[in-house]
Design a protein around this motif. Structure first.
Motif, short mmCIF file in Angstrom:
data_model
loop_
_atom_site.label_atom_id
_atom_site.label_comp_id
_atom_site.label_asym_id
_atom_site.label_seq_id
_atom_site.Cartn_x
_atom_site.Cartn_y
_atom_site.Cartn_z
N TYR A 147 -36.10 -92.69 77.25
CA TYR A 147 -36.35 -93.98 76.59
C TYR A 147 -37.85 -94.24 76.57
N TYR A 169 -42.39 -101.06 70.66
CA TYR A 169 -41.59 -100.15 69.85
C TYR A 169 -40.73 -99.33 70.82
N PHE A 170 -39.40 -99.41 70.68
CA PHE A 170 -38.49 -98.70 71.57
C PHE A 170 -37.90 -97.47 70.86
N VAL A 171 -37.76 -96.39 71.63
CA VAL A 171 -37.19 -95.15 71.10
C VAL A 171 -36.17 -94.63 72.11
N ASP A 172 -34.90 -94.64 71.74
CA ASP A 172 -33.80 -94.24 72.63
C ASP A 172 -33.36 -92.82 72.26
N PHE A 194 -34.63 -90.34 63.43
CA PHE A 194 -33.91 -91.58 63.73
C PHE A 194 -32.49 -91.49 63.18
N PHE A 205 -33.01 -90.23 67.91
CA PHE A 205 -33.05 -91.51 68.60
C PHE A 205 -32.17 -92.50 67.84
N ASP A 207 -29.95 -96.05 66.79
CA ASP A 207 -30.22 -97.41 66.32
C ASP A 207 -29.90 -98.46 67.39
N TYR A 209 -30.44 -98.92 70.62
CA TYR A 209 -31.49 -99.42 71.50
C TYR A 209 -32.89 -99.03 71.03
N SER A 210 -33.04 -98.79 69.75
CA SER A 210 -34.36 -98.50 69.19
C SER A 210 -34.72 -99.59 68.19
N TRP A 211 -35.84 -100.27 68.42
CA TRP A 211 -36.27 -101.32 67.49
C TRP A 211 -37.71 -101.73 67.80
N TYR A 229 -35.12 -100.40 62.86
CA TYR A 229 -35.74 -99.39 62.01
C TYR A 229 -34.77 -99.03 60.88
#
Length: 270
Positions: A147, A169-172, A194, A205, A207, A209-211, A229
């Protein structure tokens, strides 16, 4: 005699004219529109509704809506007196118009005009002064879960992303590859895409927990300020991590490129 004939003709013409007006004004009087005849929407995808009232119910009669354009559709009639519909994102740099026609008992009743705003060329932003931290959660859903958190103000004392006025900016990430060093976790080199539909594909990654998040003065973020995103990629190189995402802010398309160079730390939560 001629004068009498003329008066009779004039009277006949007036009567015919009145009858025509009555016919034109009657139309389909069994149903009427109770919401706006003209609706304006932004360039992004959206949902709308039409409300109506049935004045003269007819046995077996149904309400049906059609559109003269492909970008208006998915009509839903589940709720009596309301028709839901969807408007697709406008990919054009110009306004466009569509018309919905509502039928009752097979006869046209009324129309609703949808005016959609133009979609200007995407705004591009490049960010090079953000920090990069992250958390490693070990095996999740059969894959290794990393994460990443890009931020201008970092994490708070509890290693949480609730710093007042912070931007994140989060990237899971879900990868097939485990970290090479569990005591010093870093993301394996590569390019990851994504997954908007959360399909569970490896090396993407998600959607969920990515935003992109904007905190208020208390360190909180409303759902409006947690912006999903639309598409994106994460590229991890030696000494460099680049996130490029497309998103919509106030219905305007933006492309954000966040570039981090140097060492970064990952908190091992596994």
């Amino acid at each position: 005699m001629k004068r009498l004939f003329s008066i009779f003709c004039i009277f006949a013409m007036l009567l015919t004219s009145c009858e025509n007006n009555i016919v034109e004004e009657e139309g389909n009087q069994a149903i009427k529109l109770t919401s706006q005849e003209v609706v304006s929407v932004g360039c992004g995808s959206s949902m709308g509704f039409i409300t109506y009232e049935i004045l003269s119910p007819k046995e077996g009669a149904t309400v049906e809506a059609t559109a003269d354009v492909e970008w208006i559709g998915n009509f839903d009639y589940k709720q009596m007196g309301k028709i839901m519909y969807n408007v697709e994102n406008n990919p054009l740099e110009e306004k466009r118009t569509g018309v919905i026609t509502v039928m009752y008992n097979g006869e046209a009743a009324f129309t609703v005009t949808i005016n959609q705003a133009e979609n200007p060329a995407p705004t591009k932003k490049t960010i090079t002064d953000f920090q990069l931290t992250g958390k490693y959660y070990g095996i999740q859903s059969g894959m290794y879960n990393y994460y990443l958190i890009f931020s201008d103000l970092g994490l708070d004392a509890d290693n949480f992303y609730s710093v007042p006025n912070g931007h994140y900016y989060f990237v899971d990430l879900f990868l097939l590859e485990a970290p090479a060093d569990a005591s010093n976790v870093t993301v394996p080199l590569g390019t990851y895409s994504f997954d908007k539909t959360n399909s569970g594909f490896a090396d993407t990654f998600t959607d969920t927990y990515s935003w992109y998040q904007i905190n208020d003065e208390a360190g909180n973020a409303s759902s409006k300020n947690q912006i999903s995103y639309e598409k994106g990629t994460l590229t991890v190189e030696e000494g460099k991590v680049t996130l490029e995402v497309t998103l919509y802010i106030d219905s305007i398309e933006e492309i954000h490129t966040v570039v981090y160079e140097g060492d970064y730390s990952m908190i091992n939560e596994a």
